[in-house]
Write a protein that holds these residues in place. Sequence first.
Motif, PDB file in Angstrom:
ATOM      1  N   THR A 258      -0.651  28.236 -31.081  1.00  0.00           N
ATOM      2  CA  THR A 258       0.552  27.162 -30.667  1.00  0.00           C
ATOM      3  C   THR A 258       1.715  28.175 -30.483  1.00  0.00           C
ATOM      4  O   THR A 258       2.664  27.392 -30.236  1.00  0.00           O
ATOM      5  N   PHE A 259       1.597  29.364 -30.806  1.00  0.00           N
ATOM      6  CA  PHE A 259       2.702  30.219 -30.604  1.00  0.00           C
ATOM      7  C   PHE A 259       2.719  31.153 -29.359  1.00  0.00           C
ATOM      8  O   PHE A 259       3.814  31.819 -29.036  1.00  0.00           O
ATOM      9  N   GLU A 260       1.552  30.881 -28.546  1.00  0.00           N
ATOM     10  CA  GLU A 260       1.557  31.621 -27.518  1.00  0.00           C
ATOM     11  C   GLU A 260       2.077  30.737 -26.437  1.00  0.00           C
ATOM     12  O   GLU A 260       2.339  29.850 -26.341  1.00  0.00           O
ATOM     13  N   ASP A 261       2.785  31.496 -25.347  1.00  0.00           N
ATOM     14  CA  ASP A 261       3.456  31.288 -24.092  1.00  0.00           C
ATOM     15  C   ASP A 261       4.578  30.332 -24.634  1.00  0.00           C
ATOM     16  O   ASP A 261       5.200  29.456 -23.910  1.00  0.00           O
ATOM     17  N   TYR A 262       5.352  30.579 -25.747  1.00  0.00           N
ATOM     18  CA  TYR A 262       6.353  29.649 -26.321  1.00  0.00           C
ATOM     19  C   TYR A 262       7.600  30.136 -24.997  1.00  0.00           C
ATOM     20  O   TYR A 262       7.873  31.111 -24.858  1.00  0.00           O
ATOM     21  N   PRO A 263       8.090  28.978 -24.845  1.00  0.00           N
ATOM     22  CA  PRO A 263       9.117  28.967 -23.697  1.00  0.00           C
ATOM     23  C   PRO A 263      10.656  29.370 -24.032  1.00  0.00           C
ATOM     24  O   PRO A 263      11.363  29.503 -23.263  1.00  0.00           O
TER      25      PRO A 263
END
Lengths: 244, 327
Positions: free
Chosen positions: A163-168
């Motif tokens: 859920t922390f990956e590809d944080y915009p």
Amino acid sequence: MKPLLSAHTLFLVCLLGIGPGLSAQPDWSLQVMLSARSWLSLEIDAELKLIDTTRYSGSFRSGLVVPVFLIVQDQGWDTWEFNLGWRQILTGADLGWTVWNLDAEAGLQISHQSQNLGQFFNLGGYFRVAPELRWDGISLSLPLVWKTQWLTNYTPSAWVRSTFEDYPGSAAISPSEGWLVFNANLLQAGLGFSASLADIGHLLIEGGWQGTPGSLLGGFDGMAIGEWPFWGRLGWRQSFSKGF
Amino acid sequence: MKDLLLPRWVLLLGIFLGCATLTEKPRLVPPTVTEDSSLPAQNLMVKGQPLRVHVKTFGNPANPVFFVMPGSLSDLRVYQIFASFQTSLFVVLWDQAGQGLSERVPASRLDFDHMVEEIRAMKQVYSPSQPVRLLGHSWSAVFAGLYAARYPADVSHLILLEPIGFYSEAMKGDQAQINLFTVGYLDMAWSGGKGAAVDHDSLDFQTLSMLRSKVRNFFKDIDNLPEWPVWRVGGLALMTWEALLLKNGVWDYDFRPGLNQFGGAVLLVGSEYSPIGASFQTQWNKPLFPAATPPAQVYKLEDSGHRMLTENWADLETAIKTFLGVP
């Protein structure tokens, strides 16, 4: 691995009381509890206590209480809880036909759970006080319980990490890990009833309200995430009067 | 020398702040737009109160606007797949108040009236003079329907992906059946009993578990849940909406008023396996749009459950593009 029970989950609580108490002639008792920590979550307790009951109407009885809580699931032993506490029962007044007691218990608690969010290892404590009235083998009590967590060692699951990956945003963030402090206090209040049945043991029933001070979810709103506003326990205590 | 000291201190302070910024900040959940100003966001006024929402757009703003609203227990992360519509539409995705990476607000600002007026505020920003294509999924499909009922001229095409029934009688069957004996739920009950939902971070963190709790079976295969990528879910929003459906512990709501006046095009999508799938949509929700032009239609998405974006995107995309008349 197949489920051990058709409901997938067996909550097994072994409450082991190790004495001796402060009295010279402690007794053993075995307690089996079927209880609901939160609605529909079941426990089976077995309590083996070494506390003095010979001076039941005397000034006090006390003992070391070591409850062990295990949850058996189809993934294995994913949850356990171990308590180390001290219980003391003080006689407040002997009114002739009835006795007023104060049953108090305080202890440390360590627990572990492996679940979808990751692994939690908790350090906390609890305090329980229950004024009670006893007469003719029956008791009525008003249990008040405070459970609190002081420290939690948390290891996030791969799913939580995702859920922390590809944080915009541009902020550098990562999932919390290691020792954390959750503001986790649980208060319970309720009514308790026990009755001695044909001198073979005691039936125990207690339950009532529970809640977390300051929670964003009031009343029944938290049930979707397992925060139920009430609790209950149903049990049977078998005593073995074998002093040693 | 004293004159030189100030720049050194400034330099040191700059280095310190720079390091502090570069240091990863551990959190239970990713920050929202009110905590991270670098997130793409839009400021709105909803019922006279400011609201900051997380927004992402795709395509040419000159094209017709296509609003895509994530459902509950979601954010716009997985919905970015709708970027494939950008060749002919201006795709606008946003997390509604209390959801995803948008601002967290009190429960009093999460009622259905606020959710509808938030859509209105978004339209005034992105398509003030032209009607929009409006898509909602699950809970946001309810809000989309409510919006179309209140502001029918604002919507040319209404796409509802498996909304619940628009009135409580529709939910008397097994649509709302829950299983509180699942391993995932009992794990939540044990950890929830220790209590920690005292702020939005901890509440959203706990609520994330619901995505895998299996309490409701809306899936093709509950033992192999389809993926559903999220950054952050909104705990208080979902709890508030669900509580608003109940009176004295039973379903008691009616979202029908105004739906029968909506004269735009309506597409209801229901999956093959969800209890609120195609047959449910046909029986309960389709008849609520008698004025739809052309007549409201139900598309049955085969080989899919409620998480249709990740279970059968190819067929879903084709069905929606066909309905919207875009390549």
